[in-house]
Design a protein around this motif. Structure first.
Motif, mmCIF file in Angstrom:
data_model
loop_
_atom_site.group_PDB
_atom_site.id
_atom_site.type_symbol
_atom_site.label_atom_id
_atom_site.label_comp_id
_atom_site.label_asym_id
_atom_site.label_seq_id
_atom_site.Cartn_x
_atom_site.Cartn_y
_atom_site.Cartn_z
ATOM 1 N N SER A 97 0.844 -1.201 0.000
ATOM 2 C CA SER A 97 0.000 0.000 0.000
ATOM 3 C C SER A 97 0.878 1.248 0.000
ATOM 4 N N HIS A 192 -4.940 2.378 12.866
ATOM 5 C CA HIS A 192 -5.498 1.270 13.606
ATOM 6 C C HIS A 192 -4.822 0.035 13.035
ATOM 7 N N VAL A 193 -3.782 -0.382 13.704
ATOM 8 C CA VAL A 193 -2.962 -1.463 13.153
ATOM 9 C C VAL A 193 -3.209 -2.738 13.940
ATOM 10 N N GLN A 194 -3.387 -3.811 13.197
ATOM 11 C CA GLN A 194 -3.599 -5.105 13.853
ATOM 12 C C GLN A 194 -2.243 -5.676 14.226
ATOM 13 N N ARG A 238 -12.925 -11.764 0.625
ATOM 14 C CA ARG A 238 -13.589 -10.467 0.725
ATOM 15 C C ARG A 238 -14.921 -10.600 1.471
ATOM 16 N N VAL A 241 -14.481 -10.465 5.118
ATOM 17 C CA VAL A 241 -14.135 -9.120 5.592
ATOM 18 C C VAL A 241 -15.378 -8.228 5.555
ATOM 19 N N ASP A 242 -16.106 -8.298 4.439
ATOM 20 C CA ASP A 242 -17.309 -7.471 4.314
ATOM 21 C C ASP A 242 -18.348 -7.813 5.375
ATOM 22 N N ASN A 248 -9.888 -5.622 7.463
ATOM 23 C CA ASN A 248 -9.563 -5.540 6.036
ATOM 24 C C ASN A 248 -8.168 -6.028 5.674
ATOM 25 N N ASP A 249 -7.216 -5.866 6.609
ATOM 26 C CA ASP A 249 -5.844 -6.204 6.230
ATOM 27 C C ASP A 249 -5.642 -7.705 6.102
ATOM 28 N N GLN A 251 -7.589 -9.493 4.077
ATOM 29 C CA GLN A 251 -8.183 -9.905 2.802
ATOM 30 C C GLN A 251 -7.139 -10.348 1.781
ATOM 31 N N THR A 255 -7.790 -7.186 -4.817
ATOM 32 C CA THR A 255 -7.617 -5.871 -4.218
ATOM 33 C C THR A 255 -7.085 -5.955 -2.797
ATOM 34 N N LYS A 257 -4.417 -8.628 -0.215
ATOM 35 C CA LYS A 257 -3.031 -9.086 -0.249
ATOM 36 C C LYS A 257 -2.865 -10.183 -1.290
ATOM 37 N N GLY B 162 -1.233 -2.744 6.921
ATOM 38 C CA GLY B 162 -1.284 -3.150 8.322
ATOM 39 C C GLY B 162 -2.644 -2.981 8.971
ATOM 40 N N LEU B 164 -5.779 0.116 9.186
ATOM 41 C CA LEU B 164 -6.424 1.336 8.728
ATOM 42 C C LEU B 164 -5.596 2.536 9.163
#
Lengths: 327, 250
Positions: A97, A192-194, A238, A241-242, A248-249, A251, A255, A257, B162, B164
């Motif tokens: 990204s 907001h990092v996982q 997806r 995630v949806d 989202n990270d 996925q 679109t 990973k 990573g 958002l």
């Protein structure tokens, strides 16, 4: 050819995708790595970069508050300045990204095109890249007068061995001359990092992914247990995630990973082409799905038509324990 | 406030594409074409800005051959106020599109230029970033939420590797949309009828004073290597055995 690789690091450790970018660049010749950020972590990453690959002849370090985060405006200007100084034939980054955000902006400022998501370097100006979600491969030739900007798909370029020789020299780039009206018009607010103890999805040796059939966020724990037993990462379709089961990270797909692990286990995933685009280069694919007709079985090496809520616990029980950090 | 939305006509996402035998590209004849899904999301977001009273006008723009008009009609039927067709038969790559968009933006003076993050045909993911650079506007790519501030600014939550990330941009700005920003509406029949009366103005690259010089050539397009058909296993035991003794991955 001389290539500038735009490096990415996290708290002073170069990302695996950057090492892949260096590996891709090494096929073109001499490599300079640009490491940017703010504070001691940049210098730590630069030291690592100096010995990251035998093709690296120089590390450029930029300790600048404006590039503490991945804001495209200062980063693009920085690339421009580095290019002006070094006159590289190629400027290259991973198609993360970060790379996707910054490289095209910088290229446009120099009136250059970008070859994105390269999976194969044919020659200095000829590259192969996937189009239509990987359903076709396009061989393209850059015909401009340079520099040739590109992003590379990390899974297509395995990281090389760290260099055992003398570390490459590290030079500091002065950012004092950079001025642009765009800098300062964007501001980093937060993230907001996982955080996960598991290996990174993009570079894990084993990936276990779940789809909508998992039915809930809670049920993804089952996949986490399976992934942990294999020393792998957890991904998702997806749909999952949806539906809000996972962030989202996680996925995997056109679109999301792109992954290419040794072993990919798709659980409760039907196999839309957009998902297949993200995982079909995996060495071995296992699919577990109740519906024996779903398309995922067409790409799976081993298919098991079964209820995942029975098959996955059984698999967890019967797998040899390989709890380990992915190398 | 005006919002400009760039839309692209692509092969419908549900179509299984076929590579042409002569390797020059993929089969486009008699194939269902649609608005690129990410562009639909961009347009939907712009329409929501207008419905929320933040935007006063939504303009859609597309570039390419005469078929683009169909895509613009779809955009008008979804609710855009008017459309611009930049007409050219020259194959367009992201840098050329970005230059044309810069010229259109210079005429239109929008406060926000919205684009999809990528087109599902060439999967380039470049145009928004390029036009932002050319316009010297700030950019927020891969947006999953957009909020308006009260100081002529927008706050954008974006999907990054990573997780958002949140940025604040001063307007005018470029925003590119990710999947989860919204769910685009369908055009209703009355709106399709109404769209027929809306204006589509036509411009050429010459009128926009943009010279298109390709620095990129597609040499060939081929099928990806096929995966060999696998086997179905009958039980978890058989699967574990195969993974261990045949594939050697566990």
């Amino acid at each position: 050819a001389s290539t500038l690789v735009v490096g990415e690091h996290e708290e002073g450790v170069l990302k695996a995708s950057t090492l892949s970018a260096v590996a891709a660049a090494s096929a073109l010749g001499d490599v300079s790595v640009l490491v940017g950020g703010f504070g001691p972590s940049v210098h730590k990453a630069a030291t690592q970069a100096a010995s990251a690959h035998s093709a690296i002849s120089q590390v450029l370090v930029v300790d600048w508050e404006k590039v503490k985060h991945e804001l495209a405006e200062p980063w693009a200007e920085l690339l421009l300045m580095a290019q002006e100084k070094g006159k590289y034939s190629h400027v290259l980054a991973a198609s993360s990204s970060f790379g996707k955000n910054i490289v095209p902006r910088a290229a446009a400022l120099l009136d250059q095109t970008v070859v994105s998501d390269v999976i194969k370097v044919v020659d200095e100006h000829t590259f192969v890249r996937p189009v239509y979600a990987g359903n076709a491969l396009s061989t393209v030739k850059y015909t401009g007068s340079g520099p040739c900007f590109m992003t590379i798909r990390p899974t297509a370029f395995p990281a090389g061995q760290a260099s055992a020789g003398t570390p490459a020299p590290i030079a500091t780039l002065d950012t004092g001359t950079i001025k642009s009206e765009a800098i300062g018009r964007s501001e980093w607010v937060g993230q907001h990092v996982q955080r996960s103890e598991r290996p990174e999805l993009g570079s894990a040796r084993v990936v276990v992914s779940g789809g909508r059939a998992l039915k809930s966020a809670e049920n993804f724990k089952l996949l986490e247990t399976l992934a942990d037993k294999l020393g792998g990462a957890v991904g998702a379709s997806r749909a999952a995630v949806d539906a809000g089961f996972v962030p989202n990270d996680m996925q995997v797909g056109q679109t999301g990973k792109i992954v290419a692990p040794d072993l990919y286990i798709a659980v409760g995933i039907s196999g839309a082409i957009q998902h297949l685009a993200g995982m079909k280069d995996s060495k071995v694919i296992v699919a577990i799905n109740k519906d024996a007709d779903c398309p995922i079985f067409q790409v799976a090496d081993y298919g098991l038509a079964a209820d995942l809520f029975q098959a996955v616990p059984e698999l967890i029980e019967k797998l040899p324990d390989k709890r380990q950090v992915s190398a | 406030m005006k919002v400009l939305v760039a839309v692209k006509r692509v092969i419908d996402y549900a179509v299984k594409i076929r590579v042409k035998a002569d390797k020059t590209g993929v089969e486009m004849n008699n194939v269902k074409m649609s608005m690129n899904p990410f562009c639909e999301i961009a347009l939907e977001e712009a329409l929501r800005f207008r419905e929320a009273g933040k935007a006063s006008e939504v303009v859609v723009v597309s570039m390419g051959g005469p078929q683009c008009v169909e895509t613009l009609r779809t955009g008008l039927a979804m609710g855009a106020d008017r459309a611009i067709h930049v007409s050219t038969e020259i194959p367009l790559y992201p840098l050329a599109v970005a230059k044309l968009l810069r010229a259109v933006a210079a005429n239109e003076q929008p406060q926000i230029l919205l684009l999809g993050k990528q087109a599902i045909d060439d999967d380039a993911n470049q145009t928004g970033q390029m036009v932002a650079g050319l316009l010297k506007w700030p950019q927020a790519t891969f947006a999953s939420k957009v909020y308006f501030g009260d100081k002529n600014d927008v706050t954008v939550e974006r999907e990054v590797d990573g997780g958002l990330e949140t940025l604040r941009l001063q307007l005018p700005a470029v925003i590119t949309t990710d999947l989860r920003l919204n769910e685009p509406r369908y055009a209703t029949l009355p709106n399709i009828m109404k769209a027929k009366k809306k204006t589509i103005s036509k411009l050429t690259p010459e009128e926009l004073k943009v010279e298109i010089k390709p620095d990129f050539k597609i040499l060939e397009v081929v099928d990806p290597p096929k995966r060999k058909g696998g086997v179905m296993v009958g039980s978890v035991d058989e699967l574990v055995d195969k993974l261990k003794n045949e594939a050697h991955v566990i």
